[in-house]
Design a protein around this motif. Structure first.
Motif, PDB file in Angstrom:
ATOM      1  N   HIS A 144       0.973   3.838  -2.834  1.00  0.00           N
ATOM      2  CA  HIS A 144      -0.279   4.496  -3.214  1.00  0.00           C
ATOM      3  C   HIS A 144      -0.766   5.518  -2.182  1.00  0.00           C
ATOM      4  O   HIS A 144      -1.782   6.166  -2.423  1.00  0.00           O
TER       5      HIS A 144
ATOM      6  N   ASP B   2      -1.667   8.929  -3.367  1.00  0.00           N
ATOM      7  CA  ASP B   2      -2.631   9.050  -4.455  1.00  0.00           C
ATOM      8  C   ASP B   2      -3.912   9.717  -3.955  1.00  0.00           C
ATOM      9  O   ASP B   2      -4.341   9.493  -2.811  1.00  0.00           O
TER      10      ASP B   2
ATOM     11  N   TYR C  74      -7.160   7.805  -2.226  1.00  0.00           N
ATOM     12  CA  TYR C  74      -6.771   6.458  -1.802  1.00  0.00           C
ATOM     13  C   TYR C  74      -6.975   6.315  -0.293  1.00  0.00           C
ATOM     14  O   TYR C  74      -6.537   7.158   0.498  1.00  0.00           O
TER      15      TYR C  74
ATOM     16  N   GLU D 176       0.815  -1.218   0.000  1.00  0.00           N
ATOM     17  CA  GLU D 176       0.000   0.000   0.000  1.00  0.00           C
ATOM     18  C   GLU D 176       0.849   1.270   0.000  1.00  0.00           C
ATOM     19  O   GLU D 176       0.373   2.332  -0.400  1.00  0.00           O
TER      20      GLU D 176
END
Length: 398
Positions: free
Chosen positions: A343, A346, A349, A340
């Motif tokens: 990300h 992001d 997210y 994870e």
């Protein structure tokens, strides 16, 4: 004589590999090109060849059972050094090829090849013909060979475009799923505080409450109003990030002082959740930045750490003033899984822990943090171990 490397060799190889045609099964379109080359030029051998880093591989072939051979022995390796057709009337009389093992072992005397060019720039291979007798092509045959090479280029481009179109379609489907998830999350984040505010308003309007109860109701409504304003501010910030419109009011700042202020602002939340919040920064930590935006960054990072740290956990804020100014925020929280971590910055997210712990937020905080830090030409990095905790390292130019 070994062919010189084209001046754009790294980019040429990248274009060749991006075509993803090396070592693929025979295809009728390319087989037809090799056959036509052989028939038009009146030679026993016709090829569609691709020149890789150390080899020449045959995508299509007529008149040979070979799949390829070393690049050092390749006539086509000479052809790809330019965009012009290369014709060798008699290999035995050509200093570049007279001692080529292929001339003796395979009896090659005649070669003509036209480069297969991708993006109008990179010669990745050839359409070529071979003969065991010396000869010269006619002008019409040369034109035909060039035309077949252009046709091979188009075939490669079409395959690449088709693949890229498929990848874009996949990404669009992913974007649609992200959009649906985002709309659902934002809808929930908006409706929850609004529903709370509306519910308390209805109670205040319908019944007579004592002053203390009314104040408690108003306090809850105030907190939910602040939650709505924060969400709207985050959405507006994301819109600015998308348009590259993050404006900074740069000045000399003390990162340690900004950290003191952020810790003081978040201490109430930390105490409410039973989390120890320790400020170990040492003043001063001089840097250049936008004090308001950097305060926003530190607030996001501290609130995030508090959200994901269980009661009796600890969060520490440290500073490094030597070299580039740095702040480190370390927690003993739930941590982030390795898959994870790439990300977490992001937009929209939300990590698995956020879902498990039912943590509020649309997943914009860290994206905003990174956008602000990037605008400062700084960096923000996370190191984390599930079940152990997370360290955020924020670095800015002095």
């Amino acid at each position: 004589m070994r062919a010189p490397l084209p001046p754009d060799e790294p980019a040429r190889l990248a274009a060749l590999h991006d075509a993803q045609v090396l070592d693929t099964p025979p295809e009728e379109d390319f087989d037809d090109i090799a056959l036509l080359a052989s028939q038009i030029c009146g030679t026993p051998v016709g090829l569609v060849s691709l020149v890789d880093r150390d080899r020449q591989w045959l995508k299509a072939k007529v008149g040979t059972e070979l799949d390829g051979f070393p690049r050092d022995l390749s006539f086509c390796a000479h052809t790809i050094t330019s965009h012009d057709l290369l014709e060798v009337p008699d290999a035995e009389d050509d200093n570049r090829f007279a001692d080529n093992p292929g001339v003796d072992a395979l009896g090659i005397r005649f070669y003509a090849g036209a480069p297969v060019v991708l993006d109008g720039t990179y010669a990745v291979g050839t359409v070529c013909v071979l003969d065991r007798e010396p000869r010269v092509l006619t002008s019409a045959q040369r034109r035909a060979l060039r035309s077949l090479a252009r046709h091979a280029s188009v075939q490669l481009e079409l395959r690449r475009y088709a693949r890229h179109a498929g990848e874009i379609a996949d990404r669009m489907r992913q974007v649609d799923r992200m959009k649906d998830s985002f709309l659902a999350t934002v809808s929930h984040e908006l409706r929850t505080p609004l529903s709370t505010i509306r519910g308390y308003l209805e109670m205040l309007l319908e019944d007579d409450f004592d002053a203390e109860t009314s104040r408690r109701f108003l306090s809850v409504m105030s907190r939910n109003s602040d939650r709505l304003l924060r969400l709207i501010d985050e959405l507006l910030m994301v819109a600015k990030m998308t348009d590259n419109r993050v404006q900074l009011d740069l000045a000399e700042v003390d990162l340690a002082e900004l950290a003191h202020q952020a810790v003081a602002a978040c201490r109430g939340l930390a105490e409410h959740r039973g989390v120890k919040l320790r400020d170990r920064t040492e003043t001063p930590v001089p840097a250049r930045g936008d004090a308001k935006r950097l305060a926003q960054v530190l607030n996001h990072l501290l609130v995030n750490a508090i959200k994901f740290t269980h009661a009796d956990g600890e969060i520490t804020v440290d500073s490094i003033s030597e070299g580039e100014p740095e702040l480190l925020i370390t927690d003993t929280g739930v941590g982030i899984a390795a898959d994870e971590l790439p990300h977490v910055f992001d937009r929209f997210y939300r990590c698995a822990a956020a879902e498990v712990m039912a943590t509020q937020g649309p997943g914009l905080g860290l994206a905003i943090v990174k956008s602000i830090v990037d605008a400062h030409h700084g960096s923000v990095h996370l190191e984390s171990e599930p079940g152990t905790g997370t360290t955020v390292r924020l670095t800015l130019p002095r």
